[in-house]
Design a protein around this motif. Sequence first.
Motif, short mmCIF file in Angstrom:
data_model
loop_
_atom_site.label_atom_id
_atom_site.label_comp_id
_atom_site.label_asym_id
_atom_site.label_seq_id
_atom_site.Cartn_x
_atom_site.Cartn_y
_atom_site.Cartn_z
N ASP A 74 4.24 11.52 2.36
CA ASP A 74 4.59 10.58 1.31
C ASP A 74 5.99 10.02 1.54
O ASP A 74 6.91 10.76 1.90
CB ASP A 74 4.54 11.33 -0.03
N ARG A 105 0.93 3.87 -3.01
CA ARG A 105 0.56 5.25 -2.71
C ARG A 105 1.65 6.21 -3.21
O ARG A 105 1.36 7.25 -3.81
CB ARG A 105 0.40 5.41 -1.20
N CYS A 159 -5.45 1.73 -1.92
CA CYS A 159 -4.47 1.57 -0.85
C CYS A 159 -5.16 1.33 0.49
O CYS A 159 -4.72 0.51 1.30
CB CYS A 159 -3.59 2.81 -0.75
N SER A 186 0.83 -1.20 0.00
CA SER A 186 0.00 0.00 0.00
C SER A 186 0.87 1.25 0.00
O SER A 186 0.61 2.20 -0.74
CB SER A 186 -0.93 -0.05 1.21
N ASP A 196 -6.37 6.11 -3.68
CA ASP A 196 -6.47 6.12 -2.23
C ASP A 196 -7.38 4.99 -1.75
O ASP A 196 -7.06 4.29 -0.78
CB ASP A 196 -6.99 7.48 -1.78
N ARG A 226 1.11 8.89 -6.29
CA ARG A 226 1.26 10.34 -6.09
C ARG A 226 2.30 10.90 -7.04
O ARG A 226 2.14 12.00 -7.57
CB ARG A 226 1.69 10.62 -4.65
#
Lengths: 519, 564
Positions: free
Chosen positions: B516, B422, B451, B418, B448, B426
């Motif tokens: 992040d 992610r 994830c 995940s 999202d 991004r």
Amino acid sequence: PVQQGRCGVGMQPPLLVVSALRAAVLRCFGPRGGSVFFTRDTGDVLVTRHGQKILRSLQLEHPAARLIVDCVHTHCQIAADGSKSFLLLLSSLLSEMVSCCGASWDSATARRLAQRLLQFCWTGLDDVIARGVTQRASSLAICGYHGDVVEGLVRGYMAGRVGDGPAKVLSPLVCRFYQKWSGGVRGAEPVAVIHTHFSLLHTAVSGLPIGCSGVAEGLVLERDWSAFFEHGPRVEVLVLAASVCPAAEPGRGCVCDRCVAWPQVCVCAQQLGACVLLSAAKQPDWVLQWARRNRVCLAECLDPERLDLLCLLGQSRPTPAGRVATATSVRRLVLGGRRLAAVVPAHAPRAHTLLLCGPGPGPLDQSVSACRGAVAMLHHVFEEDQSQSPAADCWAEALGSGRLLPVGGAFELLLHDFLLSSDWTGDPQVSRLLARAVLSVPGALHSHKPRHFLQLHAHFLRQGSGGPSRPWSGGLESVAAKRQLLSAVLQCAAKLLTVETVLRVHAPLRTSRSDEEED
Amino acid sequence: MSRVCKRSGPACTDRPLSDRAVRAKFDAWRHVVASCLGPRARLKQVRNGVGGRVSTTSTCSVLLAAVPPSEPLLKLLTACVLQHVQRFGDAGLFAAVLGLSLVDQVTRRGSDSSTAVRVHQRLLELCDLYLTSADCCAKVEVDLGSCRSLLALAHSGVSSKPACGLDPAETQQVSALLLKAFLQTIPCGSTDTVRLGETVVVGVEGEAVENSAVFPGLLLDVPEMLHSGDLERLGPGPYKLALFSASLSGDLSERGNMEIHTGTDPEAALLEKLLKVGEQVVRDCATLFLCQKVIHPVLQQYLRERGVVVVERLGIAMLEQVTSMTGAQAAATSHTPVPAEAFGWVEALSIQLCGTRKMLHLQPTANPAVCTLVLCHRNESMLDELKVTCKRVQHVLQLALKDPVALLGGGCMETHLSAYIRHLSRRDAAEMASDLDCSPQEFLLAADGFCRSLEAAAQALEHDGGLVLMDLNYGHCWVCPADEELDTSTLLSCSCGLINSSAGMEWTTLGSTHPDFCPRPPPGDSTARACVLDSFPAKRNALNVAVEIASLILDVKYVIRDLN
């Protein structure tokens, strides 16, 4: 005995019926559409985007609805595609008529209009398509197409039949399957073979993701070998139609007619060196034991139709024991824990089998029926194409002459523009009706982003006046299939308009055909 | 034809997932499945109101097969998960939880399902690419040269099923036995095609788990007439064995076509034939006489008098095991004499006491790759669960042999994946969004959801109210027990055991927003430490199946139910 008298068929009831049907299929129209899910209390499920299947599963009672379903069915038998567009077109055509005629509607007007629709269908349609679509398309964006045409056709078809993910897997798969069969040479023959025998040329495996699907060499027999041994590159295959009976005393033959005498099998196996036995029936245990001892491959309980196909492709020759064909290899395929027997006939090295995987029975059925449909569509396109230009052997010609168009509403937009332009001098009322009705297809395709639709429309208008064309690659559709669709819709509309009264009877209807069947 | 029913029209539901009743069913089902996940799972008792067996379980294959959901869309999901379990034996619950979470995430946000499906498919491709790539940090190599990782695989499999009712020591013992049994099924010697043998599982109820054992060879139920003295009289092995798959009962009904001459008694003639078979077997010095079906009592008596051990009613499953172990060929007819090469060999015969069951132990002569696992347990329900679990673990070990890679268990693989997805989504949002013909916002929203669904599968492993955390360095899953204050200094190692807590590490609660980061590979020396492992092929297939089935469910825009 007539139970009920007249129940009028005005314009309103068919329109309502068509709108209801349209609502059911609109949900799964185009690449952005979803699917329809059928369940029955018995536990059967069906997931589909196939318009014809949806209509059939609805089990409609209304006479107008049944008439429409029959028309869709006839159309699909010919073109193998376009059932959802059919309903969309029919519905918008009828509603255009109602809004056009308004209060002055009666059965006489209906009849006249039906006559004119048919008149247009028989005399004007080919002309419109030739001048309005084919000619203009050949000078349009189509020149910029790069990519495989078969793949384009399949991709265009798949987008409407399965979701985005499965389409990405299945489109190249069907193309590869076709290429394996055709061996790189273009022609209608391999497609015809695949189309006729599709049910025998695919194998469905559930429990695996769709990405595991593939194309296997040879014919897959759907069952595992009861006894399997590796053999050299060229083997003789003996196909038995029935189970073997021992026939203990030589010269006396079998007790029953439907058995194969064991001594004959032995003789045949020895003389021809056959070391693969394929049987449609279950063989006694001692045959299996004999096979194991003599290193003979044995597969039992096979589908007789598959064996027939194997014999047909392998150019088998008859012997007293059964048919004998030559194979280049016999293999055992392992697919997600399931083992399958596979045979490659020597006389048909191009024979391949489509292996379709899916997580469960529902999605698997959807993939299978989508692939079957894609093959049927290809078959139709190839046939049409060959009848139009038998000498042509490359797709560039088909593209250049405008017989193929990009999917996404190009055909409808071109037709719309032409029908309303001054170049066309046909029946003005029918032209106007049709021009408005055909817009419903691109409208529905781009319903999630109406702005796209306008942009696309503007783009086509610009190109018509010599605008630039970008190179592109995407789905394709055949103009012939579209023409077929339009004429089917026009005929169906005319049929709906000409029916005046529905009579309900209780006695079963006897048609001439059912009489013949009874005889 | 007594009466004709008028067909009723079908019931149609437009956009089923926006229907509240359907959503409630989905939520309930998700809760049922998610609460069965992991070693601290909540057990489910399945019983029928009118009586019958009661089974206590948290195993996917048992639960889903026994409890059919009423909602047709859920039926579809269940059917797909069961198909997956049939193929891979493991990770069925994971597939169900992930699939249901994906559907839940999309419906709860009310976003466009066709965009969400496209994004899911795209991210699935990324997941697959990452999991199969060489630098994936969510998997570890299984070293087939040592037992460590195989034992970890077996242990994770057994300990994740609490309905087996094993304490830690018993879990350890059963895992070790499973591994031992598995290793015995691998044939020695290198031929081109290796065919794994099989483990026959024999369940014994009412005994302590410690009495479970693995025996090389096969255990058969001892025939009533056999006494231990008979075996002693046989002398030293190896013994010759005759095997029949045809019935030797002498019944006329089983014979099919035959000619009968007047003046003969068919039954007597048949018996005479059977006795001839017995005579030949005795002449060929066979000591064991096995038959898949029934043997005529007179023939049994005849053989027993001549010191032959007779076992009847083996069944087809056992017959195959006997053929592969002894090398005997099952004779399919009693008409022809048994050829010399059809006899098999057994090294030794003995009587084993497995709890209350007396079993005849057939020891193999060479290395036949067949063994018997005797599982003992206190009661029937637990024994059933243990048997299912052992089958699963054997399947997982076999898959590991084919593809010696395992995934991190305990939720670490899910959180790690995940975090990775992610990060990627991004970084490349704009590019991927234009690829998929949607806006970057739509893409990020759907990503999202994807994830979060993966995280939900990790979170579902914790049922005692503990706090599930993820570290911001490696993206592994950590659990802080419920009764303790949240103090990250008390965390020692992550759920899979690969990462130890160290200074400078940061954590975030799973499901909360966090800065992040790209998950780092674990420190080099630690790969041998992972102690909770999952099957790689099973979990990868489960991931694929879950996303595919969620796409299918999200795709459904119209439900038509035939009421006839």
